[in-house]
Design a protein around this motif. Structure first.
Motif, PDB file in Angstrom:
ATOM      1  N   SER A   1       0.805  -1.217   0.000  1.00 30.07           N
ATOM      2  CA  SER A   1       0.000   0.000   0.000  1.00 30.07           C
ATOM      3  C   SER A   1       0.840   1.270   0.000  1.00 30.07           C
ATOM      4  N   GLY A   2       2.136   1.157   0.331  1.00 32.50           N
ATOM      5  CA  GLY A   2       2.980   2.335   0.332  1.00 32.50           C
ATOM      6  C   GLY A   2       2.870   3.116   1.629  1.00 32.50           C
ATOM      7  N   VAL A   3       3.671   4.179   1.744  1.00 31.16           N
ATOM      8  CA  VAL A   3       3.694   5.016   2.941  1.00 31.16           C
ATOM      9  C   VAL A   3       3.342   6.435   2.539  1.00 31.16           C
ATOM     10  N   ARG A   4       2.441   7.028   3.265  1.00 29.06           N
ATOM     11  CA  ARG A   4       2.049   8.407   3.000  1.00 29.06           C
ATOM     12  C   ARG A   4       3.018   9.349   3.716  1.00 29.06           C
ATOM     13  N   VAL A   5       3.581  10.265   2.965  1.00 28.52           N
ATOM     14  CA  VAL A   5       4.511  11.246   3.514  1.00 28.52           C
ATOM     15  C   VAL A   5       3.822  12.603   3.540  1.00 28.52           C
ATOM     16  N   GLU A   6       3.713  13.170   4.731  1.00 30.20           N
ATOM     17  CA  GLU A   6       3.065  14.465   4.882  1.00 30.20           C
ATOM     18  C   GLU A   6       4.053  15.598   4.597  1.00 30.20           C
ATOM     19  N   LYS A   7       3.516  16.802   4.481  1.00 35.54           N
ATOM     20  CA  LYS A   7       4.346  17.966   4.184  1.00 35.54           C
ATOM     21  C   LYS A   7       5.345  18.252   5.297  1.00 35.54           C
TER      22      LYS A   7
ATOM     23  N   THR B   1       6.342  13.749   8.135  1.00 36.81           N
ATOM     24  CA  THR B   1       5.843  12.540   8.781  1.00 36.81           C
ATOM     25  C   THR B   1       5.721  11.409   7.758  1.00 36.81           C
ATOM     26  N   GLY B   2       6.312  10.284   8.080  1.00 38.93           N
ATOM     27  CA  GLY B   2       6.283   9.137   7.167  1.00 38.93           C
ATOM     28  C   GLY B   2       7.605   8.862   6.505  1.00 38.93           C
ATOM     29  N   LEU B   3       8.543   9.828   6.552  1.00 39.05           N
ATOM     30  CA  LEU B   3       9.842   9.617   5.917  1.00 39.05           C
ATOM     31  C   LEU B   3      10.637   8.502   6.607  1.00 39.05           C
ATOM     32  N   TRP B   4      10.462   8.408   7.932  1.00 38.33           N
ATOM     33  CA  TRP B   4      11.176   7.356   8.652  1.00 38.33           C
ATOM     34  C   TRP B   4      10.703   5.970   8.204  1.00 38.33           C
ATOM     35  N   GLN B   5       9.385   5.830   7.977  1.00 36.87           N
ATOM     36  CA  GLN B   5       8.842   4.555   7.495  1.00 36.87           C
ATOM     37  C   GLN B   5       9.374   4.225   6.100  1.00 36.87           C
ATOM     38  N   VAL B   6       9.505   5.250   5.253  1.00 34.47           N
ATOM     39  CA  VAL B   6      10.062   5.037   3.914  1.00 34.47           C
ATOM     40  C   VAL B   6      11.503   4.551   4.003  1.00 34.47           C
ATOM     41  N   TRP B   7      12.284   5.185   4.867  1.00 39.05           N
ATOM     42  CA  TRP B   7      13.683   4.809   5.048  1.00 39.05           C
ATOM     43  C   TRP B   7      13.799   3.376   5.586  1.00 39.05           C
TER      44      TRP B   7
END
Length: 288
Positions: free
Chosen positions: A187-193, A196-202
């Motif tokens: 489903s992917g990770v939502r990155v907010e402005k 928030t969410g960048l850590w999950q992407v990494w």
């Protein structure tokens, strides 16, 4: 016709090699091939049949080269019934027609073709292009020009196999794949402005390495919450060995055994090379 030509036995041999039944019967359109399929049926009576026969929508019509060229005169009108006689056929609007012309190139070299071109006052290539345009755009009819009966048999074979596999493909398309569409990984990770969410992407980027569990990826991401922080840590190391082993002693909590373990030198080396190497052909995992 389908069996009149001396070379037509070549396509019959191809037909015989298929895992299906076939028969030669009178058709509403002469020299045409249709397909039927046995499907399960709910009997209306206790002794009724459990299987019924349904006819497929595809109709392949074999047209003689001479007949095909003579019918092209109607294209100036245009009148599709002169090219493919469908007028008055019951259910013709629900069918998908295609034409097969065998040996057209050889026929065009015969003297009988020259008077026909003179009467129409157009070039042979222009005739064929007009036929293709009219049949495809106005009649939604595909025209297939084949050199030999062997090629005709191969086309019939490919079409038969495609028709036979159609129910299976429809079933696959209708099935839902919740493990892909609804899964957390897909489903992917939502990155907010605000980031928030960048850590999950990494963390997920780290998990893409071979043999890396979610717990191991989380441990590395907690120690170095972003790629830039990890690169900065590499720059602060004094030697290459220190850089390669930078992540090896990071503890990883195991949900199964409850015992802590380490990232290890192998994964530490692979992540280091991935982050700093400029060689696109570099093999990171030596075990593959």
């Amino acid at each position: 016709g389908l069996l009149k030509d001396p070379g037509s036995d070549a396509w019959v041999k191809v037909l015989s090699s298929l895992d299906c039944k076939y028969s030669f019967e009178p058709q509403a359109i002469p020299c045409s091939i249709t397909w039927r399929r046995n499907v399960p049926s709910t009997p209306s009576t206790p002794d009724g049949p459990m299987v019924k026969t349904e006819e497929e929508k595809e109709v392949l019509v074999l047209v003689e080269p001479e007949d095909f060229l003579k019918r092209l005169f109607s294209l100036t009108q245009p009148d599709l019934n002169q090219v493919l006689p469908l007028a008055g056929l019951e259910g013709s609007s629900t069918k998908t027609y295609s034409l097969a012309v065998v040996g057209l190139d050889a026929y065009r070299r015969y003297p009988v073709f020259v008077p026909l071109v003179d009467v129409l006052r157009v070039s042979p290539r222009s005739l064929l292009l007009q036929a293709l345009v009219v049949l495809q755009l106005w009649g939604n009819t595909e025209v297939l020009f084949l050199d030999t009966w062997q090629e005709f048999g191969q086309h019939v074979s490919a079409l038969t196999k495609a028709i036979a596999k159609r129910p299976y493909k429809r079933q696959l398309e209708s099935q839902e794949l919740p493990f892909c569409a609804a899964g957390a990984w897909a489903s992917g990770v939502r990155v907010e402005k605000d980031g928030t969410g960048l850590w999950q992407v990494w963390k997920r980027q780290i998990q893409q390495f071979n043999r890396v569990s979610p717990a191991t990826a989380a441990a590395i991401a907690e120690a170095y919450p972003s790629p830039s922080l990890l690169l900065q840590a590499y720059e602060e190391c004094g030697t290459e060995d220190e850089k390669r082993l930078l992540l090896s002693d990071i503890p990883v909590k195991s949900d199964v055994s409850g015992k802590d373990r380490r990232v290890g030198p192998d994964l530490s080396r692979r992540i280091y090379l991935f982050m700093v190497s400029t060689d696109p052909d570099l093999v990171l995992d030596l075990s593959t």
